[in-house]
Design an enzyme around this catalytic site. Structure first.
Site, mmCIF file in Angstrom:
data_model
loop_
_atom_site.group_PDB
_atom_site.id
_atom_site.type_symbol
_atom_site.label_atom_id
_atom_site.label_comp_id
_atom_site.label_asym_id
_atom_site.label_seq_id
_atom_site.Cartn_x
_atom_site.Cartn_y
_atom_site.Cartn_z
ATOM 1 N NE ARG A 100 -4.059 0.332 2.406
ATOM 2 C CZ ARG A 100 -4.882 0.121 2.672
ATOM 3 N NH1 ARG A 100 -5.201 1.570 3.769
ATOM 4 N NH2 ARG A 100 -6.029 -0.435 2.275
ATOM 5 C CG HIS A 127 -8.629 -0.212 -2.724
ATOM 6 N ND1 HIS A 127 -7.587 -0.912 -2.530
ATOM 7 C CD2 HIS A 127 -9.051 0.573 -1.065
ATOM 8 C CE1 HIS A 127 -7.994 -1.501 -0.531
ATOM 9 N NE2 HIS A 127 -8.633 0.051 -0.254
ATOM 10 C CD GLN A 130 -13.291 -1.891 0.248
ATOM 11 O OE1 GLN A 130 -12.132 -1.302 0.948
ATOM 12 N NE2 GLN A 130 -14.239 -2.165 0.785
ATOM 13 C CG ASP A 224 -13.464 5.973 -0.330
ATOM 14 O OD1 ASP A 224 -13.595 6.366 0.967
ATOM 15 O OD2 ASP A 224 -12.725 6.347 -0.615
ATOM 16 C CB CYS A 265 -14.275 1.312 0.924
ATOM 17 S SG CYS A 265 -13.943 2.945 0.338
ATOM 18 N NE ARG A 293 -10.327 -4.982 1.102
ATOM 19 C CZ ARG A 293 -9.218 -4.388 1.802
ATOM 20 N NH1 ARG A 293 -10.114 -3.560 2.661
ATOM 21 N NH2 ARG A 293 -8.377 -4.819 1.205
HETATM 22 N N1 CP Z 1 -11.460 -0.428 2.368
HETATM 23 C C1 CP Z 1 -9.776 -0.321 3.772
HETATM 24 O O1 CP Z 1 -8.853 -0.096 2.554
HETATM 25 O O2 CP Z 1 -9.183 0.541 4.688
HETATM 26 P P1 CP Z 1 -7.998 0.738 5.423
HETATM 27 O O3 CP Z 1 -7.632 1.814 5.043
HETATM 28 O O4 CP Z 1 -8.326 0.499 6.770
HETATM 29 O O5 CP Z 1 -7.001 -0.445 5.239
HETATM 30 N N1 NVA Z 2 -10.024 6.763 -1.061
HETATM 31 C C1 NVA Z 2 -9.819 6.340 0.375
HETATM 32 C C2 NVA Z 2 -9.874 5.067 0.365
HETATM 33 C C3 NVA Z 2 -9.234 4.401 1.978
HETATM 34 C C4 NVA Z 2 -9.551 2.660 1.804
HETATM 35 C C5 NVA Z 2 -8.053 6.515 0.803
HETATM 36 O O1 NVA Z 2 -6.980 6.186 -0.459
HETATM 37 O O2 NVA Z 2 -7.376 7.701 1.511
#
Ligand code: CP
Ligand code: NVA
Length: 313
Positions: A100, A127, A130, A224, A265, A293
């Site tokens: 990530r 993502h 997700q 989101d 999400c 997840r």
């Molecule tokens: N939805 C999601 O990716 O959550 P986190 O940022 O907590 O991993």
């Molecule tokens: N759009 C958000 C998604 C978090 C799961 C981010 O990138 O922070």
């Protein structure tokens, strides 16, 4: 297919296989404890995570493997070691790398140099893991026949909006994205990619700026956060003002079908992108979505490790 770098990498058959296996892992989490026995999986993150980290570590453990969590600042990469060298070293210790970070190009670069599967666990642009959890949840509610249904994302034109369009396109769905125009609209490249895939799958992709028109007769309203982890704090005031009409309220939910659901999400900000009565109300499936997840990341690790995904070629 060695890696899962982008949602668009997946073929429809890959998605079907992953969702079927994930559904099975939901029923029987310890079905395949030999899959990663005596193996390690590196989980490298330069952004915060609650769900993805928990899901990844648990998925590895359920496959009999050992998760190694690596924070960005703990690696020499933060002191100038190259991505290529880091990828080559991790490949000598781990059987997969879950990553990530901010730039999609960094994940692509890790995939290029690593000899092990690299899985995108969120970038500023995408993502993919997700979206698998989202579609498994959608299937549990509506079944596999999605004809005549409309699947709508309302809010910021961010990584989730991009991935929502792409996965909907792969699955032949009618997907709608409603965002403010201009700066907070989805990346035009993501729209083109989804439209290209939709031509082959029969999907319908609509990109709108009117949240009411988008919500009308939808089976799903998806939301989101408005400030993503890749966003600069300097845009907060301007961005939140532009997004205010895109909040998912009970009034907006009232425009949807009687059997509709609310998805997110997470993390969520009640009173910002979603009203508390919606996310905590009877149509919300966010906890099941979060639970999946783990089942879906477990399925990705399982099939990538066995070389069973063909990719979108
Ligand atoms: N939805 C999601 O990716 O959550 P986190 O940022 O907590 O991993
Ligand atoms: N759009 C958000 C998604 C978090 C799961 C981010 O990138 O922070």
């Amino acid at each position: 297919m060695k890696d899962l770098l982008r949602t668009e990498d997946l073929s429809r058959a890959d998605v079907e296989l992953l969702l079927d296996t994930a559904a099975d892992f939901a029923k029987n989490p310890l079905r395949s404890t030999d899959a990663l026995a005596n193996k390690s999986v590196a989980i490298y993150m330069t952004k915060s995570s609650t769900r993805t980290r928990l899901a990844s570590e648990t998925a590895v453990a359920h496959l009999g493997g050992h998760p190694m969590f690596l924070r960005g600042e703990d690696l020499q990469i933060g002191r100038g070691e190259t991505i290529a060298d880091t990828a080559r070293v991790i490949s000598g210790f781990a059987s997969a790398l879950i990553v990530r970070t901010f730039a999609q190009s960094d994940v692509d670069e890790l995939g290029k140099w690593a000899t092990i599967p690299v899985i995108n666990a969120l970038t500023d642009d995408d993502h993919p893991t997700q979206l698998l959890a989202d579609w498994l949840t959608i299937r549990e509610v509506f079944g596999s026949d999605i004809s005549g249904r409309k699947f709508t994302y309302i809010g910021d034109g961010n990584n989730m909006a991009n991935a929502w369009m792409t996965m909907g396109a792969i699955l032949g769905a009618h997907v709608v994205v409603a965002t403010p125009g201009g700066k907070w609209a989805p990346n035009p490249l993501a729209i083109t990619t989804a439209e290209k895939i939709a031509k082959g799958s029969g999907a319908k992709i609509e990109v709108l700026t009117d949240p009411q028109a988008a919500a009308k007769d939808s089976s799903v309203l998806y939301s989101d956060v408005w400030m993503s982890m890749g966003d600069s704090e300097s845009v907060r005031t301007e961005k939140l003002a532009a997004l205010a009409p895109y909040a998912i309220t009970q009034e907006l939910m009232n425009l949807t079908t009687t059997d509709s659901i609310f998805m997110h999400c997470l993390p969520a900000h009640r009173g910002e992108e979603v009203a508390a009565e919606v996310i905590d109300g009877p149509k919300s499936v966010v906890w099941r979505e979060a639970y999946h997840r783990r089942t879906t990341i477990q399925a990705i690790l399982y099939h990538l490790n066995r070389g069973e995904l063909t990719g979108n070629i």
